[in-house]
Enzyme design. Structure first.
Site, PDB file in Angstrom:
ATOM      1  N   LYS A 151      68.342  10.127  51.142  1.00  0.00           N
ATOM      2  CA  LYS A 151      67.323  10.313  52.165  1.00  0.00           C
ATOM      3  C   LYS A 151      67.913  10.702  53.517  1.00  0.00           C
ATOM      4  CE  LYS A 151      66.252   6.711  54.199  1.00  0.00           C
ATOM      5  NZ  LYS A 151      65.800   5.410  54.714  1.00  0.00           N
ATOM      6  N   THR A 152      68.913   9.940  53.953  1.00  0.00           N
ATOM      7  CA  THR A 152      69.502  10.215  55.263  1.00  0.00           C
ATOM      8  C   THR A 152      70.179  11.579  55.275  1.00  0.00           C
ATOM      9  OG1 THR A 152      69.915   7.845  55.399  1.00  0.00           O
ATOM     10  CG2 THR A 152      70.917   9.216  57.076  1.00  0.00           C
ATOM     11  N   ASP A 158      61.604   8.339  59.942  1.00  0.00           N
ATOM     12  CA  ASP A 158      62.303   7.658  58.862  1.00  0.00           C
ATOM     13  C   ASP A 158      61.505   6.411  58.468  1.00  0.00           C
ATOM     14  OD1 ASP A 158      64.311   7.129  57.110  1.00  0.00           O
ATOM     15  OD2 ASP A 158      65.675   6.260  58.584  1.00  0.00           O
ATOM     16  N   GLU A 159      61.625   5.962  57.240  1.00  0.00           N
ATOM     17  CA  GLU A 159      60.968   4.722  56.791  1.00  0.00           C
ATOM     18  C   GLU A 159      59.483   4.712  57.160  1.00  0.00           C
ATOM     19  OE1 GLU A 159      62.805   2.763  55.036  1.00  0.00           O
ATOM     20  OE2 GLU A 159      64.845   2.646  55.849  1.00  0.00           O
ATOM     21  N   GLN A 174      59.487   0.437  48.957  1.00  0.00           N
ATOM     22  CA  GLN A 174      60.354  -0.351  49.834  1.00  0.00           C
ATOM     23  C   GLN A 174      59.616  -0.781  51.099  1.00  0.00           C
ATOM     24  OE1 GLN A 174      64.577   0.915  50.173  1.00  0.00           O
ATOM     25  NE2 GLN A 174      63.951   2.635  48.891  1.00  0.00           N
ATOM     26  N   ARG A 215      70.195  -2.265  46.341  1.00  0.00           N
ATOM     27  CA  ARG A 215      71.324  -2.202  47.280  1.00  0.00           C
ATOM     28  C   ARG A 215      72.636  -2.086  46.526  1.00  0.00           C
ATOM     29  NH1 ARG A 215      69.031   0.083  50.487  1.00  0.00           N
ATOM     30  NH2 ARG A 215      67.405  -0.045  48.923  1.00  0.00           N
TER      31      ARG A 215
END
Length: 769
Positions: free
Chosen positions: A33-34, A225-226, A256, A614
């Site tokens: 994503k980043t 983002d998010e 998430q 994670r």
DNA sequence: TGATGCTAACTTTTT
DNA sequence: GTTAGCATCA
């Protein structure tokens, strides 16, 4: 093809190359994503978009910093410098600083953190003569926060039938009035809390069309983002800012979404396609992070939730190891297991400390892991928790700086007007407060007219000295930089001297913290100006920045080889080779508060999903049969989430629990454990066993008085004697003063308790020899 | 007025 | 088990 486009998969490339029009990127965990976000920004600029026209919003400073860094790597730092990348709060704070006057706030407005805000509420509750046992500041704060995040001001709050009936039901009918008073008090103080930074930003944009137009024009491209964690206020602000160009790119993963308690609503991402025409949707479904086993488990677990954006996450990584499920008897055993496992893995598989993370549901769980890691000499760092800037000595120091910058602020004035003690006592402060209310002035203004306060003599001159001192700092502010002013404050107030004089262990730490604060201010002022941009190095700018920093942002020394401990929330966006998901017990995870509604329970499950994803290569899931909560041993069943892990990916390890305990509990999962907490009373052997283990694992944090502890007569004490204190343990008497009723002993204790003064009338001592 | 020790409340998660 | 606010005494 551009160099930066290589190494992207088809979906990633599709997202990066989309330039104009709304774009939604559904990015599964670990799907790059980043990378997509940062590459897209680079690509925009490559296509001629001016950096000044790009706004990227994140939730944490860390995420913002990482993005900036990665873009710099692609483009070089001079190109990336003018990008507007930051958290919602910090970007809006920056804008508000420029526009605050329009809303009647000083441009140097103070930002209140949660503690500051609760303090204001506590004062108001007191002023209104309400019982703060019932009108709890924390509860009220949450209520007000929720209102602001839904863009509801005090007037609307009091008129809203749904809200008022809710407050009536919880028999807190005056909540609306408290909200009203709180908003007014903050305004008078020239202060905004975290939620105001969003709320007032919205008010600004709605009420000042020219301001709105200015920023609409400036931010032609907006990236968020998010997105699944945005709340109503953030949603509306984005909608306003992006209304002209509609070049809005949102990235998120509904699976998430873990911040609904803060007003975040998944609805924002689920409905994005309805908000704009011609939304381009890209799904990133290839996971580059985890082993197949881990990813499959994650997919299976999250499938138990309804209402999701359909996607199937896959990976080409190896199958990897199975997930290890660990049952232990107590929370201390759980801690010990983790420390042992880390030691073993380091030896066997050549992992380093920094490859491990322990993730828990609540901060309070960290204790047992800290103890066990310390005992095994494994270096660790607690991420999150109390921020450096929340420590008392730092807040005291900052209170001076904040007052100097913004004299309207009564909270900070009250905090330091008599610290260090200068003879302005409770009664005087109360008088000033009352007079200020009476004349409708700020307390600072009232201090200018001591004769109007009816304070005479020593008190009056103390006030005068205080005013002169603060004013002299304000004069310095015009010429000196932030560091010079801060240094002068420490010197002339006696703050630094006071801490320096305290030679206890804690006192030394406080002194060092203050030195660290000064260093950080110095660093701030010495950051060189970059070409074409003059950084704002005023004290006001510094203060606004640091209030928005959390502990997690502060630890920039990423490379240190330490085990990390943090909450699951704090781990969002991070990845580790080895993950310990701990405390998987009913009432803890899922939290007891989430069990009543399907929505809350699903959020807990998403939280579990976040923990699992994670992990890159190894995952341990642990739970304890019983743990200390509230200082009392309570028993919990294994979490329902444990049962959702497919058997084929599981490997059980019950070494932590003894055979005895296992035969008591039976082979099954949870169903044979007595449901209520009194199980131990029924099975005394188990209780004893648990206590024994508990005792063995306690690393003498607290002294346990000897069995023959009988207090001796205070008058029998003599200098040089060795004595035992019930709490602090053994020590030696250094000095004695005072008569029979007021005998005070200075004692040097062992075991890290340091030197303490003990009033012998209260604390009992036993003479050892 | 200030320091100490006691007590009650606390546990969801954070910018 | 911890911590913050409070009461209490000199």
């Amino acid at each position: 093809m551009q160099e930066y486009l290589k190494g992207l998969n088809d979906q990633q490339k599709e997202a990066v190359e989309h330039i104009n029009g709304p774009l939604m990127i559904v990015a599964g965990a670990g799907s790059g994503k980043t990378k997509v976000l940062t590459t897209r920004i680079a690509h925009l600029m490559n296509r001629g978009v001016d950096a000044f026209n790009i706004l990227a919003l994140t939730f944490t400073n860390k995420a913002a910093a990482e993005m900036k860094e990665r873009i710099e790597k692609i483009l070089g730092s001079s190109e990336a410098r003018n990008l507007y990348i930051g958290t919602f709060h910090s970007v809006f704070a920056k804008i508000m600083r420029a526009e605050a006057n329009k809303l009647g706030y000083p441009s140097n407005f103070t930002i209140y953190d949660t503690d500051d805000a609760k303090g204001v509420i506590r004062d108001i509750v007191k002023d209104m003569n309400l019982d703060d046992k019932h009108y709890k500041p924390a509860f009220i704060y949450n209520r007000i926060s929720a209102a602001k995040n839904s863009l509801i001001d005090p007037v609307r709050y009091k008129l809203d039938p749904h809200i008022t009936s809710e407050d009536a039901k919880s028999s807190r009918p005056l909540l609306g009035d408290i909200y009203d008073a709180y908003a007014k008090r903050c305004f008078r103080n020239g202060a905004m809390d975290f939620d105001d930074l969003l709320f007032k930003m919205y008010v600004l944009l709605v009420n000042f069309p020219d301001v709105l137009a200015k920023y609409q024009h400036r931010f032609k491209y907006i990236l968020i983002d998010e997105y699944q964690d945005t709340n109503e206020a953030q949603y509306q602000i984005i909608k306003l800012l992006g209304a002209v160009h509609e070049n809005i790119c949102v990235v998120g993963d509904d699976a998430q979404s873990i911040y609904s308690f803060r007003g975040a609503t998944v609805k924002n991402i689920l409905q994005f396609q309805d908000d704009y025409d011609d939304v381009k949707v890209v799904k990133l479904e290839q996971n580059y992070r985890s082993t197949q086993s881990i990813l499959n488990v994650a997919n299976k677990v999250i499938a138990n939730n309804k209402n999701q954006i359909e996607k199937s996450l896959w990976t080409s990584n190896d199958l990897g190891e199975k997930i290890t499920l660990v049952r232990t008897l107590t929370d201390n055993d759980e801690g010990r297991f983790v420390a042992d496992a880390i030691t073993e893995q380091k030896l066997r598989n050549h992992y380093h400390n920094k490859d491990f993370v322990v993730l828990y549901r609540t901060n309070a769980q960290s204790r047992s892991f800290e103890e066990s890691l310390r005992r095994m000499n494994i270096p660790y760092r607690l991420v999150g928790g109390v921020s450096f800037y929340q420590r008392k000595e730092i807040k005291d120091y900052l209170a001076y700086l904040r007052l100097i910058v913004n004299q309207q602020d009564e909270e900070n004035l009250k905090r330091i007007i008599n610290y260090p003690a200068r003879g302005i006592g409770k009664t005087s402060i109360e008088r000033i407060q009352i007079a200020a209310n009476q004349y409708d002035k700020t307390m600072w203004e009232m201090l200018q007219f001591p004769d109007m306060l009816g304070i005479k003599g020593a008190g009056a001159s103390a006030i005068e000295n205080f005013v002169v001192m603060i004013k002299s700092f304000q004069v310095m502010l015009e010429k000196g930089n932030a560091y010079e002013v801060a240094f002068a404050v420490g010197k002339h107030t006696g703050l630094v001297q006071e801490l320096y004089n305290d030679k206890s262990v804690e006192g030394l730490a406080r002194y060092e913290n203050v030195q660290e604060l000064l260093n950080s201010i110095k660093e701030f002022t010495e950051t060189p100006d970059e070409e074409g941009e003059l950084l704002d190095k005023s004290l006001g700018s510094y203060l606004q920045q640091i209030t928005l920093l959390t502990d997690a942002d502060n630890n920039n020394d990423e490379d240190q080889d330490v085990v990390k401990l943090m909450t699951i929330h704090a781990a969002k966006g991070l990845e580790f080779p080895c993950v310990f998901a701990v405390g998987l017990e009913e009432n803890l995870f899922p939290s007891a508060m989430s069990m009543y509604s399907r929505e809350d329970l699903e959020e807990e499950r998403r939280l579990f999903y976040v923990v699992i994803t994670r992990a890159k290569s190894r995952l341990w899931v642990t739970y304890a049969n019983s743990r200390y909560r509230f200082g009392q041993l309570v028993q919990n069943d294994p979490s329902r989430f444990v049962d959702e892990i497919p058997e084929e990916y599981l490997e059980r390890n019950f070494t932590g629990a003894s055979h005895k305990a296992q035969s008591q509990i039976g082979g099954g999962f949870g169903n044979s454990i007595p449901k209520n907490g009194n199980a131990f009373e029924k099975t005394p052997s188990l209780k004893k066993l648990a206590e024994k283990i508990q005792q063995k694992s306690a690393p003498v944090p607290q002294h346990k008085p000897s069995g023959d502890f009988i207090a001796d007569d205070p008058m029998a004490m003599e200098v040089g004697m060795e004595v035992e204190h019930q709490k602090f343990g053994f020590g030696k008497i250094l000095t004695l003063e005072g008569g029979a009723n007021n005998r005070i002993a200075a004692i040097e204790f062992k075991d890290g308790h340091g030197q303490k003064k003990i009033m012998l009338n209260y604390a009992k001592l036993r003479i050892v020899r």
